[in-house]
Design an enzyme around this catalytic site. Structure first.
Site, mmCIF file in Angstrom:
data_model
loop_
_atom_site.group_PDB
_atom_site.id
_atom_site.type_symbol
_atom_site.label_atom_id
_atom_site.label_comp_id
_atom_site.label_asym_id
_atom_site.label_seq_id
_atom_site.Cartn_x
_atom_site.Cartn_y
_atom_site.Cartn_z
ATOM 1 C CG HIS A 101 38.686 29.168 53.172
ATOM 2 N ND1 HIS A 101 39.192 29.431 54.420
ATOM 3 C CD2 HIS A 101 37.343 29.121 53.313
ATOM 4 C CE1 HIS A 101 38.191 29.511 55.290
ATOM 5 N NE2 HIS A 101 37.056 29.333 54.648
ATOM 6 C CB SER A 152 60.040 37.316 30.629
ATOM 7 O OG SER A 152 61.330 36.763 30.789
ATOM 8 C CE LYS A 187 55.996 34.547 33.368
ATOM 9 N NZ LYS A 187 57.069 34.817 34.325
ATOM 10 C CD GLU A 233 53.521 41.063 39.124
ATOM 11 O OE1 GLU A 233 54.647 40.928 39.577
ATOM 12 O OE2 GLU A 233 53.202 40.680 37.982
#
Ligand code: ARG
Length: 467
Positions: free
Chosen positions: A157, A278, A284, A291
């Protein structure tokens, strides 16, 4: 005027736009090698059947060999009027040989030809994907070996569950990828049947020795029924399923690494070379390749559903809807190949933060081990669970961990707790206590890693041994 393989039947030239809508050359050009290979074998089969003179078959074969070498479709060819790769190869042959070239299509239909081409294509391309799967397994196994006895939390979970060896985590993904390897092998076996001899739908009127033709092309068997063969794309759907499930597994590796490399966990660090920044936020470090793998999974799944949907309403026999199979297969193949190689690079570039990972693997994750301690002292498990649950409630409220409990506090929870519970309730002991071969016990993980390495050595021969 534009001429096609079927112009004779019609008064007028085809409507340009609609012809372009139906043409497949811009994507089935990828079957060029297989189309030529299939046609050379067909010429030999026609000669064996006495349909072609041996001398004529030899001229066809030589011309097709020349086409293979010099006729590979380029941008100019693709911009031309050929409807598909089959028409293209036949046009080049007729340009070279005249009537001898016009005899090659005797007893054959493009319906079986396209099936044969796509099957030959998959037979030679699936092993490349399997190799890429094995290379990713190799990278995961190398990380498992490098991790040694390092510990990390496992999750259910997405909540910390129990301590595991970091190697066990990497080998979990290996287990799924090995199933993908086998599933790709099964998809390949499904494609491994010769459809030629089926004609357009009813078979062929020439005495083609299909068994000999199958051997010639390297197929293990011949299809069972010509009607079925002309519209069977189960092998393409099977490949798309194997590719989709492999992508699902890669997507889950990606998701794990996105989470574990993120600032909330930082169990691993991504290589700078494989991360992106970024344009606005200087701090970043983004996991773009991961992704993208996760995002591209949707494409592969879409192709599977798309083909199954195209197949589901088809009447028996070939229908042009089946032309939709190829872009699906090619794009799923490219998507999987690209994702496997990106994932391999990301995995190879991971750095483990041993101390953070070990710290995250202790604390309340040891609750099950504490309950097992009581079981060892004769307390029924359900009762032990309740006692430890009470302790956990107290520790959570006081923001403390098991290691901070005094002997008196242990005793207050149960008189079966002795001071040695402190040594027993550690993540190192927790993994050592595991008994089953699939568990995170160090012996089990070492045996599993050794098995994986033997498998990799077997399926991934050193480059020097590749032909
Ligand atoms: N381009 C077609 C396909 O991919 C080849 C078969 C054409 N057959 C036909 N009867 N139009 O399915």
């Amino acid at each position: 005027m534009m001429s096609t393989l079927w112009s004779g039947r019609f008064d007028t030239a085809p409507d340009r736009e609609t012809f372009a809508f139906g043409a497949s050359f811009h994507f089935d050009c990828r079957l060029f090698d297989d189309d030529v290979t299939g046609s050379r074998a067909w010429a030999r089969a026609l000669a064996r059947a006495g349909v072609l003179e041996a001398e004529e078959a030899a001229r066809i074969d030589a011309a097709l060999a020349d086409i293979l070498e010099h006729g590979r479709p380029d941008a100019v060819a693709l911009a031309g009027d050929d409807e598909d790769v089959h028409s293209y190869v036949e046009r080049l042959l007729v340009e070279r040989l005249g009537d001898a070239g016009r005899r090659l299509h005797t007893g054959r239909s493009r319906n079986e030809q396209v099936s044969a081409d796509l099957r030959l294509y998959l037979l030679r391309r699936i092993p490349r994907l399997q190799r890429a799967v094995a290379q990713l397994v190799d990278a995961l196994a190398a990380q498992a070996a490098a991790a040694g006895d390092a510990l990390m939390p496992s999750f259910t979970h997405l909540r910390p569950a129990q301590p595991v060896l970091v190697a066990h985590f990497f080998l979990a993904h290996v287990a799924a990828l090995r199933r993908d390897f086998d599933r790709l092998a099964a998809a390949r076996a499904d494609a491994d049947a010769l459809p030629l001899g089926s004609g357009a739908v009813a078979g062929t009127s020439y005495p083609i020795d299909v068994e000999a033709l199958a051997r010639d092309l390297g197929f293990r068997r011949v299809v069972a029924n010509s009607i079925d063969a002309s519209s069977d794309r189960d092998f393409a759907a099977g490949f798309l399923f194997a590719a989709s499930l492999a992508m699902v597994h890669l997507s889950r590796v990606a998701e794990d690494l996105i989470i574990f490399c993120g600032d909330e966990h930082r169990l691993f660090e991504l290589s700078d070379a494989l991360s992106t920044g970024s344009s606005m936020m200087p701090q970043k470090k983004n996991p773009d390749p991961l992704e993208l793998v996760r995002g591209k999974t949707g494409r592969a799944l879409g192709h599977l559903v798309g083909l199954l949907t195209a197949m589901k309403g088809l009447p028996s026999g070939y229908n042009k809807d089946l032309q939709e199979d190829k872009e699906a297969v090619f794009d799923a193949e490219d998507t999987l190949a690209g994702s496997l190689s990106a994932m391999r690079a990301v995995v190879a570039g991971l750095t483990l933060d041993r101390s953070r990972a070990a710290a995250a693997a202790s604390g309340l994750l040891l609750a099950t081990d504490v309950a097992d301690y009581l079981v060892g002292r004769g307390v029924p498990f359900r009762r032990a669970h309740e006692i430890v649950g009470g302790l956990v409630r107290k520790l959570v409220a006081e923001r403390r961990e098991f290691s901070s409990l005094t002997p008196a506090e242990w005793r207050a929870a149960s008189d079966r707790f002795d001071p040695d519970v402190v040594e027993r309730a550690t993540s190192r002991v927790s993994v050592r206590m595991k008994q089953t071969p699939q568990s995170t016990s160090p012996e089990a993980v070492a045996a599993s890693l050794a098995g994986v390495r033997r498998w990799v050595a077997e399926v991934l021969p050193p480059v020097s041994q590749l032909c």
